[in-house]
Design an enzyme around this catalytic site. Sequence first.
Site, PDB file in Angstrom:
ATOM      1  N   GLU A   1      13.169   9.911 -20.073  1.00 28.56           N
ATOM      2  CA  GLU A   1      12.665   8.706 -20.736  1.00 28.56           C
ATOM      3  C   GLU A   1      11.138   8.625 -20.707  1.00 28.56           C
ATOM      4  O   GLU A   1      10.561   7.701 -20.101  1.00 28.56           O
ATOM      5  CB  GLU A   1      13.276   7.461 -20.088  1.00 28.56           C
TER       6      GLU A   1
ATOM      7  N   GLU B   1      22.786   9.770 -20.041  1.00 32.74           N
ATOM      8  CA  GLU B   1      23.055   8.582 -19.223  1.00 32.74           C
ATOM      9  C   GLU B   1      23.819   7.582 -20.073  1.00 32.74           C
ATOM     10  O   GLU B   1      23.503   7.377 -21.252  1.00 32.74           O
ATOM     11  CB  GLU B   1      21.763   7.881 -18.756  1.00 32.74           C
TER      12      GLU B   1
HETATM   13  C1  BG6 Z   1      17.579   4.591 -17.409  1.00 33.72           C
HETATM   14  C2  BG6 Z   1      16.780   5.320 -16.371  1.00 33.72           C
HETATM   15  O1  BG6 Z   1      16.688   3.830 -18.145  1.00 33.72           O
HETATM   16  O2  BG6 Z   1      18.502   3.628 -17.036  1.00 33.72           O
HETATM   17  C3  BG6 Z   1      17.220   5.083 -14.941  1.00 33.72           C
HETATM   18  O3  BG6 Z   1      16.671   6.700 -16.630  1.00 33.72           O
HETATM   19  C4  BG6 Z   1      17.707   3.653 -14.775  1.00 33.72           C
HETATM   20  O4  BG6 Z   1      16.155   5.434 -14.093  1.00 33.72           O
HETATM   21  C5  BG6 Z   1      18.905   3.432 -15.700  1.00 33.72           C
HETATM   22  O5  BG6 Z   1      18.008   3.331 -13.451  1.00 33.72           O
HETATM   23  C6  BG6 Z   1      19.575   2.070 -15.640  1.00 33.72           C
HETATM   24  O6  BG6 Z   1      18.673   1.042 -15.943  1.00 33.72           O
HETATM   25  P1  BG6 Z   1      18.266  -0.063 -14.869  1.00 33.72           P
HETATM   26  O7  BG6 Z   1      17.029  -0.695 -15.378  1.00 33.72           O
HETATM   27  O8  BG6 Z   1      19.394  -1.010 -14.785  1.00 33.72           O
HETATM   28  O9  BG6 Z   1      18.027   0.682 -13.605  1.00 33.72           O
END
Ligand code: BG6
Length: 475
Positions: free
Chosen positions: A171, A369
């Site tokens: 990201e 993800e």
């Molecule tokens: C992604 C990132 O944006 O989402 C992670 O690569 C992050 O680092 C994950 O933890 C979930 O989002 P958040 O803000 O709930 O942690």
Amino acid sequence: MSNVTIEIPHDFMLGAAASAWQTEGWSGKKAGQDSFLDAWYQQDRHVWHNGYGPAIATDFINRYREDVALMKACGLTHYRTSINWSRFLLDYETAQMDEEYASYYDRLIDEMLASGIEPMLCLEHYELPAVLLEKYGGWGSKKVVDLFVRYAEQVFAHYGHKVRRWFVFNEPIVVQTRVYLDALRWPYQQDTSLWMQWNHHKNLATARVVQLFRAGGWPGSIGTILNPEVTWPRSSAPHDVKAAEMYDLFYNRVFLDPAIKGVYPAQLFTLLAQHQVRWSYSDEDLALIAAHRVDEVGLNLYYPHRVKAPSRAWHPETPFHPAYYYEHFELPGRRMNPSRGWEIQPRIVADMAARMRDEYDNFPWFIAENGMGIENEARFKNEQGEIQDDYRIAFIAEHLHEALLARQAGINCRGYMLWAFTDNVSPMNAFKNRYGLIEIDLENQRQRRMKKSAHWFRQLVDSRQLTLTLDDEPK
Ligand code: BG6
């Protein structure tokens, strides 16, 4: 309601992800090895939920053997994490390696390989060394691009013979968007030009690391992990459609196009110039980006982003921000994950898949993800103390189903990676929203416990079949 079963191809990855800073903890970290995240946490701990942060995280650095055994128990075939740039080196200018930290990674990789889990390593998941932010302004400086390439050189020299799947960034748009565009995170500045400069230097760094990897003749592949937000206009009216196109241009195509096509969209140059966004780039930079494109992209897909045409005029004294072209839109009645405040709509996977086929020449990609962060999961424990996270199972199943349908239709989707393997630390939200297949019990020395979803994931991998219940269309 009807039950559907779909086969999972044997070469389709089923894994999970995390990052170094969100899991490892500071144990063994030396003076001067702070990352941007560490510095932010030290400066502004009060904005981190209940004061938790990267300091202990899940203590993975001390408990990785136990965790690799759990990866195996969950059936993960792949696990992605990052190497923490700020800890991998003792001196960022000379790229002098920290032997102690490097040997921990050797042990971790060996343990994973011995357990049949393929390591996927990312070179930066926001772990910019704090001293490079202080001294050079971080990715605003081309010098930092050079230092990153030197770091990458050391990493490949050390692990290139045993890791086959590499990623440059996770990201890459996030830090500068939160810090320099929206000023929501330390050190809280609003400077759209600087934001674009960081974008460009990260695109350049991607190309230079791809060049380095190929020149070294390392086996395997080099990709990058992006977070394009599937953006839907409020309506089909031209003004709303334009808002969505603009959002897509400034936040998605600014990284997708250079990584996959080797060029920035022409319209981006025009609009940035028109709005006096000043960023420096050279013909040589653009040639490097054109010549060294990635082998694959991992896409982080969580929620759809809905926009509408702006309903207010831009104040003449407010410097340009891409929000000049859009406003956020909330669809009444949308399905939500209230803990995270993100809409749930698995159709984002099908939309992105079609886009990869149609606009990016069926380029290889995978879901890097996808997952569901839920607050206070202890309320879902059964008598044996196991979290019954049926909502997570349903979430994974619905998104994975879309990915498998895309794959069946000939789209080059190579896998599904869950965020996250265990509960871990999020920026600011810390341990508030739990994402893991494995619970981290903060009340009991961070004890690990498999959730119901961990057993379900194992059965998914063993059977290579996904069965889910779908809502039938109303008759
Ligand atoms: C992604 C990132 O944006 O989402 C992670 O690569 C992050 O680092 C994950 O933890 C979930 O989002 P958040 O803000 O709930 O942690």
